[in-house]
Design an enzyme around this catalytic site. Sequence first.
Site, short mmCIF file in Angstrom:
data_model
loop_
_atom_site.label_atom_id
_atom_site.label_comp_id
_atom_site.label_asym_id
_atom_site.label_seq_id
_atom_site.Cartn_x
_atom_site.Cartn_y
_atom_site.Cartn_z
N ASP A 18 0.84 -1.22 0.00
CA ASP A 18 0.00 0.00 0.00
C ASP A 18 0.86 1.25 0.00
OD1 ASP A 18 -2.39 -1.72 1.95
OD2 ASP A 18 -2.76 -0.79 0.00
N HIS A 78 -0.38 -1.34 -4.80
CA HIS A 78 -1.56 -0.47 -4.82
C HIS A 78 -1.09 0.97 -4.64
CE1 HIS A 78 -5.56 0.75 -2.61
NE2 HIS A 78 -5.42 1.35 -3.77
N GLY A 117 -7.23 -1.12 9.00
CA GLY A 117 -8.01 -1.26 10.23
C GLY A 117 -9.38 -0.62 10.22
N ASP A 167 -10.77 -4.53 -1.38
CA ASP A 167 -9.69 -4.09 -0.48
C ASP A 167 -10.22 -3.17 0.63
OD1 ASP A 167 -6.63 -2.12 -1.08
OD2 ASP A 167 -7.31 -3.29 0.63
C1 DX5 Z 1 -6.29 1.12 2.61
C2 DX5 Z 1 -5.45 0.05 1.90
C3 DX5 Z 1 -5.88 -1.34 2.27
C4 DX5 Z 1 -5.78 -1.60 3.77
C5 DX5 Z 1 -6.19 -3.02 4.05
O1 DX5 Z 1 -6.06 2.36 1.99
O2 DX5 Z 1 -5.58 0.18 0.50
O3 DX5 Z 1 -5.08 -2.29 1.55
O4 DX5 Z 1 -4.45 -1.40 4.20
O5 DX5 Z 1 -6.03 -3.19 5.42
P1 DX5 Z 1 -7.26 -3.71 6.30
O6 DX5 Z 1 -7.48 -5.14 5.85
O7 DX5 Z 1 -6.73 -3.61 7.69
O8 DX5 Z 1 -8.41 -2.83 6.00
ZN ZN Z 2 -4.63 -1.45 -0.64
#
Ligand code: DX5
Ligand code: ZN
Length: 218
Positions: free
Chosen positions: A33, A66, A148, A178
């Site tokens: 990320d 991402h 989170g 996601d």
């Molecule tokens: C948020 C990110 C996600 C997130 C996923 O902007 O793109 O990939 O980190 O983490 P959780 O599963 O904790 O939501």
């Molecule tokens: Zn992500």
Amino acid sequence: MEISTSILSVPKEKCIQTFYNLETAGTDYFHIDVMDGEFVKNNTVALMTEYAEYLNSITTEPLDVHLMVKDVMAFIKSFIIFEPRVITIHLEAAKNKEELMEWISYIKENNCKVGISVKPNTKVEEVLPYLPFIHQVLIMTVEPGEGGQTLIPETIEKIRELKKYIDENGYGVDIEADGGINVDNIAKLKEAGCDIAVAGTSIVQSSNFAETIRMLKD
Ligand code: DX5
Ligand code: ZN
């Protein structure tokens, strides 16, 4: 359902061991990320660059990058060097179709798959014109910017709508979701047509990675 583990919340002091444990636990991808502090308020560039370097040297698991950034081309160039399986860019970061098509071409010319991500409030219709040119669509099930958070239920309908359109038109495009995904809500995503689920907190904070990943996959 394939699982792409977001490494955003992996603690730096034990990241190598954690990456190794996640690989042996069966994650299908490592989800990186990248946040630039402009497109979203957090900045994870230095940490995600360091983690991508480690992952590239210690694991063969594919990287799922991402990009939540404003200067998309600059970050495509700085992450393509890690030879990721896919680089996903945000539709909302493009000022027009030409610019988005330029990013898509550049990523593909560098032997990497392309994904387009849409935020919760962006309509699925906006990504449809690009389906013939890309490999996956990343449906954000939370507002991008941090891990989170809680999954936004309305985004599940976007998966269903997109899946219907992909199937009706015979596009070979995968749907990835996601944000806020866990063992309690993943079945709804699968039923709606999701192919790959990104999970960060629900895996990394769990006491048994293999068991959690197995539960998410089944
Ligand atoms: C948020 C990110 C996600 C997130 C996923 O902007 O793109 O990939 O980190 O983490 P959780 O599963 O904790 O939501
Ligand atoms: Zn992500």
